[in-house]
Design a protein around this motif. Structure first.
Motif, mmCIF file in Angstrom:
data_model
loop_
_atom_site.group_PDB
_atom_site.id
_atom_site.type_symbol
_atom_site.label_atom_id
_atom_site.label_comp_id
_atom_site.label_asym_id
_atom_site.label_seq_id
_atom_site.Cartn_x
_atom_site.Cartn_y
_atom_site.Cartn_z
ATOM 1 N N UNK A 71 0.829 -1.211 0.000
ATOM 2 C CA UNK A 71 0.000 0.000 0.000
ATOM 3 C C UNK A 71 0.862 1.259 0.000
ATOM 4 N N UNK A 72 1.868 1.297 0.847
ATOM 5 C CA UNK A 72 2.718 2.485 0.946
ATOM 6 C C UNK A 72 3.508 2.730 -0.342
ATOM 7 N N UNK A 73 3.922 1.656 -0.998
ATOM 8 C CA UNK A 73 4.721 1.796 -2.214
ATOM 9 C C UNK A 73 3.869 1.782 -3.482
ATOM 10 N N UNK A 74 2.578 1.516 -3.298
ATOM 11 C CA UNK A 74 1.653 1.435 -4.431
ATOM 12 C C UNK A 74 2.115 0.392 -5.453
ATOM 13 N N UNK A 75 2.466 -0.782 -4.919
ATOM 14 C CA UNK A 75 2.851 -1.935 -5.736
ATOM 15 C C UNK A 75 1.953 -3.108 -5.364
ATOM 16 N N UNK A 76 1.967 -4.142 -6.188
ATOM 17 C CA UNK A 76 1.139 -5.312 -5.891
ATOM 18 C C UNK A 76 1.739 -6.105 -4.730
ATOM 19 N N UNK A 77 0.861 -6.824 -4.015
ATOM 20 C CA UNK A 77 1.337 -7.686 -2.927
ATOM 21 C C UNK A 77 2.245 -8.778 -3.478
ATOM 22 N N UNK A 148 0.290 18.136 -11.824
ATOM 23 C CA UNK A 148 -0.808 17.541 -12.597
ATOM 24 C C UNK A 148 -0.261 16.630 -13.686
ATOM 25 N N UNK A 149 0.778 17.075 -14.369
ATOM 26 C CA UNK A 149 1.396 16.275 -15.422
ATOM 27 C C UNK A 149 1.900 14.941 -14.860
ATOM 28 N N UNK A 150 2.622 14.994 -13.742
ATOM 29 C CA UNK A 150 3.147 13.760 -13.158
ATOM 30 C C UNK A 150 2.021 12.838 -12.685
ATOM 31 N N UNK A 151 0.967 13.404 -12.119
ATOM 32 C CA UNK A 151 -0.181 12.575 -11.711
ATOM 33 C C UNK A 151 -0.802 11.893 -12.915
ATOM 34 N N UNK A 152 -0.993 12.658 -13.987
ATOM 35 C CA UNK A 152 -1.563 12.091 -15.218
ATOM 36 C C UNK A 152 -0.630 11.036 -15.819
ATOM 37 N N UNK A 153 0.673 11.312 -15.818
ATOM 38 C CA UNK A 153 1.634 10.367 -16.396
ATOM 39 C C UNK A 153 1.693 9.082 -15.561
ATOM 40 N N UNK A 154 1.656 9.206 -14.246
ATOM 41 C CA UNK A 154 1.649 8.020 -13.387
ATOM 42 C C UNK A 154 0.405 7.177 -13.654
ATOM 43 N N UNK A 155 -0.729 7.855 -13.778
ATOM 44 C CA UNK A 155 -1.986 7.156 -14.090
ATOM 45 C C UNK A 155 -1.888 6.437 -15.440
ATOM 46 N N UNK A 157 0.890 5.358 -16.958
ATOM 47 C CA UNK A 157 1.795 4.211 -16.851
ATOM 48 C C UNK A 157 1.135 3.056 -16.102
ATOM 49 N N UNK A 158 0.378 3.372 -15.069
ATOM 50 C CA UNK A 158 -0.347 2.312 -14.367
ATOM 51 C C UNK A 158 -1.345 1.636 -15.303
ATOM 52 N N UNK A 159 -2.028 2.432 -16.123
ATOM 53 C CA UNK A 159 -2.976 1.876 -17.089
ATOM 54 C C UNK A 159 -2.244 0.966 -18.067
ATOM 55 N N UNK A 161 0.552 -0.627 -17.637
ATOM 56 C CA UNK A 161 1.066 -1.823 -16.973
ATOM 57 C C UNK A 161 -0.019 -2.843 -16.664
ATOM 58 N N UNK A 162 -1.248 -2.382 -16.504
ATOM 59 C CA UNK A 162 -2.342 -3.314 -16.200
ATOM 60 C C UNK A 162 -3.113 -3.721 -17.448
ATOM 61 N N UNK A 163 -2.857 -3.064 -18.570
ATOM 62 C CA UNK A 163 -3.546 -3.399 -19.814
ATOM 63 C C UNK A 163 -2.965 -4.686 -20.391
ATOM 64 N N UNK A 164 -3.724 -5.295 -21.253
ATOM 65 C CA UNK A 164 -3.251 -6.495 -21.933
ATOM 66 C C UNK A 164 -2.052 -6.141 -22.796
ATOM 67 N N UNK A 165 -1.021 -6.969 -22.715
ATOM 68 C CA UNK A 165 0.193 -6.722 -23.471
ATOM 69 C C UNK A 165 -0.019 -7.071 -24.927
ATOM 70 N N UNK A 166 0.500 -6.252 -25.788
ATOM 71 C CA UNK A 166 0.407 -6.522 -27.208
ATOM 72 C C UNK A 166 0.448 -5.251 -28.013
ATOM 73 N N UNK A 167 0.725 -5.398 -29.261
ATOM 74 C CA UNK A 167 0.784 -4.239 -30.158
ATOM 75 C C UNK A 167 -0.235 -4.443 -31.267
ATOM 76 N N UNK A 168 -0.831 -3.341 -31.649
ATOM 77 C CA UNK A 168 -1.734 -3.403 -32.803
ATOM 78 C C UNK A 168 -0.873 -3.437 -34.053
ATOM 79 N N UNK A 169 -1.259 -4.267 -34.994
ATOM 80 C CA UNK A 169 -0.510 -4.374 -36.238
ATOM 81 C C UNK A 169 -1.343 -3.892 -37.390
#
Length: 169
Positions: A71-77, A148-155, A157-159, A161-169
């Protein structure tokens, strides 16, 4: 090309330039940290900043359990479990149980972990002071925009990292 589009392209170029420079800086930072740890007689030092920050979190909050670290580090258990297992194996932290709760596992720093914690704290303070000096060149409104920029950028990057991995071709 319109000015707005040219500006966006330039910002995108700067985004990648900063990414590359940050990667180089982090590599140099961890190398310097490892050299200082070696000079201090600390063996098997973690080779990534996140593990060192877990030691920092434990040192600042001990005794502390996996859930609270996550929780403190905002990482997964799961990532904290993986890191803490390695830190236990390498002798940086100790596992304890509190008298009033024999079931739950908490962590404290070992003597080796305390040495690393103190070294990190010193270097981290220097970096923090450098960062604050950097921000002094901006007005209060500009600093609020940077926040605000850093908050948006962190959000973002979190998105990513949790999104399905892959590239559109």
């Amino acid at each position: 090309m319109k000015q707005a589009e040219a500006t966006r392209r330039h910002i995108y170029s700067l985004y990648w330039k900063i990414s590359h420079l940050r990667e180089q800086y982090e590599s140099r930072e961890i190398t310097t940290f490892l050299q200082r740890a070696d000079e201090a007689g600390i063996e098997n030092c973690p080779r990534n900043i996140t593990s060192i920050h877990v030691i920092d979190c434990i040192g600042n909050n001990e005794p502390i359990n996996n859930t609270a670290i996550a929780e403190k580090m905002e990482l997964s258990k799961a990532s904290i479990t993986k890191i803490s297992t390695k830190l236990l194996e390498d002798g940086f932290i100790k596992r304890i149980r509190l008298n009033n709760n024999r079931k739950e596992i908490y962590y404290r720093l070992s003597l080796k972990g305390q040495k690393l914690f103190i070294l990190h704290e010193k270097l981290h303070k220097q970096e923090e002071e450098r960062f604050y000096r950097f921000l002094e060149r901006y007005t209060e409104d500009e600093v609020l925009f940077i926040q605000r920029y850093y908050e948006d950028m962190a959000e973002e990057w979190e998105r990513k990292l949790t999104a399905e991995v892959g590239f559109e071709v």
